[in-house]
Design an enzyme around this catalytic site. Structure first.
Site, PDB file in Angstrom:
ATOM      1  N   ARG A 234     -28.789   1.368   4.542  1.00 25.51           N
ATOM      2  CA  ARG A 234     -29.813   2.381   4.292  1.00 25.51           C
ATOM      3  C   ARG A 234     -29.867   2.607   2.789  1.00 25.51           C
ATOM      4  NH1 ARG A 234     -31.618   1.384   8.507  1.00 25.51           N
ATOM      5  NH2 ARG A 234     -31.926   2.705  10.333  1.00 25.51           N
ATOM      6  N   GLU A 263     -37.983   4.443   0.363  1.00 22.65           N
ATOM      7  CA  GLU A 263     -38.814   3.395   0.963  1.00 22.65           C
ATOM      8  C   GLU A 263     -39.938   3.932   1.843  1.00 22.65           C
ATOM      9  OE1 GLU A 263     -35.761   1.265   3.296  1.00 22.65           O
ATOM     10  OE2 GLU A 263     -36.853   1.889   5.075  1.00 22.65           O
ATOM     11  N   HIS A 295     -37.348  -3.985   4.171  1.00 19.73           N
ATOM     12  CA  HIS A 295     -36.731  -3.571   5.456  1.00 19.73           C
ATOM     13  C   HIS A 295     -37.118  -4.531   6.587  1.00 19.73           C
ATOM     14  CE1 HIS A 295     -34.894   0.238   7.401  1.00 19.73           C
ATOM     15  NE2 HIS A 295     -34.618  -0.819   8.142  1.00 19.73           N
TER      16      HIS A 295
HETATM   17  P1  NAD Z   1     -22.120   0.118  13.834  1.00 21.59           P
HETATM   18  O1  NAD Z   1     -22.153   1.554  14.252  1.00 21.59           O
HETATM   19  O2  NAD Z   1     -21.778  -0.928  14.836  1.00 21.59           O
HETATM   20  O3  NAD Z   1     -21.120  -0.052  12.590  1.00 21.59           O
HETATM   21  C1  NAD Z   1     -21.066   0.828  11.511  1.00 21.59           C
HETATM   22  C2  NAD Z   1     -19.666   0.751  10.908  1.00 21.59           C
HETATM   23  O4  NAD Z   1     -19.655   1.572   9.730  1.00 21.59           O
HETATM   24  C3  NAD Z   1     -18.562   1.287  11.846  1.00 21.59           C
HETATM   25  O5  NAD Z   1     -17.502   0.365  11.929  1.00 21.59           O
HETATM   26  C4  NAD Z   1     -18.133   2.574  11.176  1.00 21.59           C
HETATM   27  O6  NAD Z   1     -16.741   2.864  11.374  1.00 21.59           O
HETATM   28  C5  NAD Z   1     -18.407   2.239   9.717  1.00 21.59           C
HETATM   29  N1  NAD Z   1     -18.411   3.417   8.854  1.00 21.59           N
HETATM   30  C6  NAD Z   1     -18.643   4.712   9.189  1.00 21.59           C
HETATM   31  N2  NAD Z   1     -18.462   5.508   8.124  1.00 21.59           N
HETATM   32  C7  NAD Z   1     -18.097   4.692   7.096  1.00 21.59           C
HETATM   33  C8  NAD Z   1     -17.748   4.936   5.743  1.00 21.59           C
HETATM   34  N3  NAD Z   1     -17.704   6.169   5.258  1.00 21.59           N
HETATM   35  N4  NAD Z   1     -17.436   3.868   4.966  1.00 21.59           N
HETATM   36  C9  NAD Z   1     -17.448   2.605   5.473  1.00 21.59           C
HETATM   37  N5  NAD Z   1     -17.746   2.326   6.762  1.00 21.59           N
HETATM   38  C10 NAD Z   1     -18.084   3.355   7.558  1.00 21.59           C
HETATM   39  O7  NAD Z   1     -23.554  -0.136  13.195  1.00 21.59           O
HETATM   40  P2  NAD Z   1     -24.294  -1.555  12.988  1.00 21.59           P
HETATM   41  O8  NAD Z   1     -25.128  -1.849  14.185  1.00 21.59           O
HETATM   42  O9  NAD Z   1     -23.315  -2.545  12.485  1.00 21.59           O
HETATM   43  O10 NAD Z   1     -25.331  -1.145  11.814  1.00 21.59           O
HETATM   44  C11 NAD Z   1     -24.878  -0.779  10.535  1.00 21.59           C
HETATM   45  C12 NAD Z   1     -26.025  -0.176   9.745  1.00 21.59           C
HETATM   46  O11 NAD Z   1     -26.993  -1.179   9.456  1.00 21.59           O
HETATM   47  C13 NAD Z   1     -26.844   0.882  10.495  1.00 21.59           C
HETATM   48  O12 NAD Z   1     -26.248   2.160  10.427  1.00 21.59           O
HETATM   49  C14 NAD Z   1     -28.173   0.862   9.810  1.00 21.59           C
HETATM   50  O13 NAD Z   1     -28.162   1.790   8.747  1.00 21.59           O
HETATM   51  C15 NAD Z   1     -28.241  -0.546   9.230  1.00 21.59           C
HETATM   52  N6  NAD Z   1     -29.302  -1.369   9.865  1.00 21.59           N
HETATM   53  C16 NAD Z   1     -30.241  -1.921   9.062  1.00 21.59           C
HETATM   54  C17 NAD Z   1     -31.239  -2.708   9.611  1.00 21.59           C
HETATM   55  C18 NAD Z   1     -32.283  -3.374   8.746  1.00 21.59           C
HETATM   56  O14 NAD Z   1     -33.274  -3.890   9.269  1.00 21.59           O
HETATM   57  N7  NAD Z   1     -32.098  -3.436   7.433  1.00 21.59           N
HETATM   58  C19 NAD Z   1     -31.284  -2.903  10.991  1.00 21.59           C
HETATM   59  C20 NAD Z   1     -30.293  -2.334  11.781  1.00 21.59           C
HETATM   60  C21 NAD Z   1     -29.297  -1.570  11.214  1.00 21.59           C
END
Ligand code: NAD
Length: 331
Positions: A234, A263, A295
């Site tokens: 994000r 964005e 995105h």
């Molecule tokens: P997920 O919930 O499976 O994994 C997120 C991880 O981040 C977890 O392991 C959690 O413990 C960790 N985390 C939490 N707080 C943290 C911190 N302070 N420091 C470091 N790590 C921390 O989520 P995911 O499905 O792997 O998605 C991750 C992120 O990707 C989403 O939250 C979203 O923002 C982003 N995303 C972007 C797109 C895109 O099109 N660009 C699409 C989907 C998701």
């Protein structure tokens, strides 16, 4: 149910219509993004389907509730754009799509790393103009480089597996270490160590108060000089101003973004005939070592199919039982 879909693009319509092939729901599509100003478009709808840059604040939710809306079905994982307290106060349930394709985002992350490193976007233009000079296209071997994945959830773990295949030395940072990651031979490190060690840092954590501006001025100062920074999580996980300053000083060697702090004013729309008024974004576009996509990391056929099917499964379940399959706990 009668569903009002906001921020509709042609591909949203195509994939949602395919998932609704049995015609169980009556779907109305609206191009504008959802806010209190556009909320009256819902008409008689029972459910609203919204996306990442729709603004579901208290005034918007009050207006939707007055119109009879009982469910917000988000067609995304994040729900930072919904005022959950206001949803509860107005008796509106909120559902989301917690996972659709971690491969889509992980593979786009690698596309950004490889493009930025080997400059294939610049080479493409040069070759089309008959310029076969290589000067300015120099990259580095990924093999043997130290890469840190911040956030080792579903997406971060796929990224780690791919990077291992390239022969990278992988490190991880996450307050909740995952045994599968340690089983891959990946070591969890402190923030100070990841900044000092990494040739590449790639961000895969959610946006929370703890991760807001995770890469700030102090972090930029502590980075290994020449680091490649990649953000597909994000926008606000990095402080754009601090990163621009780091790029100008050469501390940050290159930057790839699929997300940007502001964005919502820009992405998912064609602004090619307009002037970009966001000076920070315009500044980013001037760097030869910055690569930005709008995105699109999630944007694969598999992900869109899953998003549409899970969104309609949420709505089906809500229609039958009053509970979606994947509720967002309303506070
Ligand atoms: P997920 O919930 O499976 O994994 C997120 C991880 O981040 C977890 O392991 C959690 O413990 C960790 N985390 C939490 N707080 C943290 C911190 N302070 N420091 C470091 N790590 C921390 O989520 P995911 O499905 O792997 O998605 C991750 C992120 O990707 C989403 O939250 C979203 O923002 C982003 N995303 C972007 C797109 C895109 O099109 N660009 C699409 C989907 C998701």
């Amino acid at each position: 149910m009668r569903i009002a879909v906001f921020s509709t693009t042609p591909y949203d319509r195509r994939f949602l219509d395919a998932a609704n092939v049995a015609g169980d729901h009556e779907i109305a599509y609206y191009e504008p993004s959802l806010s209190v100003a556009t909320a009256p478009l819902v008409g008689e709808a029972d459910a609203v389907c919204a996306f990442v840059n729709d603004t579901l604040d208290a005034p918007c939710l009050e207006r939707l509730a007055r119109g009879g809306v009982r469910l917000i079905a988000l067609r995304c994982a994040g729900f930072n754009n919904v005022d959950l307290k206001a949803a509860r106060a107005n008796g509106i349930a909120v559902a989301r799509v917690p996972a659709y394709s971690p491969h889509a985002v992980a593979e786009h992350t690698l596309a950004l790393i490889l493009t930025l490193n080997r400059k294939t976007h610049r080479a493409y233009n040069r070759v089309r103009e008959g310029n076969f000079a290589l000067d300015g296209l120099l990259g580095f071997d990924l093999h043997g480089k130290t890469v840190t994945v911040v956030g080792t959830g579903k997406i971060g773990q796929v990224v780690l597996r791919i990077l291992k295949g390239f022969g990278c030395t992988c490190l991880a940072f996450d307050p909740y270490p995952h045994p599968d990651v340690e089983a891959m031979g990946v070591r969890y490190v402190s923030k100070a160590e990841l900044l000092a060690q990494s040739h590449i840092i790639t961000l895969h954590c959610p946006l929370t108060p703890e991760t807001h501006h995770f890469i700030d001025e102090a972090a930029v100062r502590a980075c290994r000089p020449g680091v490649m920074l990649v953000n597909t999580s994000r926008g606000s996980v990095i402080n754009t101003r601090a990163v621009i300053a780091g790029l100008k000083r050469g501390v940050i060697g290159s930057l790839a973004l699929d997300v940007y702090e502001e964005e919502s004013e820009l992405f998912f729309r064609d602004h090619s005939a307009e002037i970009i008024r966001d000076d920070l974004f315009a500044r980013l576009l001037t760097f030869p070592n910055v690569l930005i996509t709008g995105h699109q990391a999630f944007f694969t056929q598999e992900a869109l199919t899953a998003i549409a099917e899970i969104t309609l499964a949420n709505i089906d379940a809500f229609a039958r039982t009053g509970q979606p399959v994947h509720p967002v706990p309303v506070e």
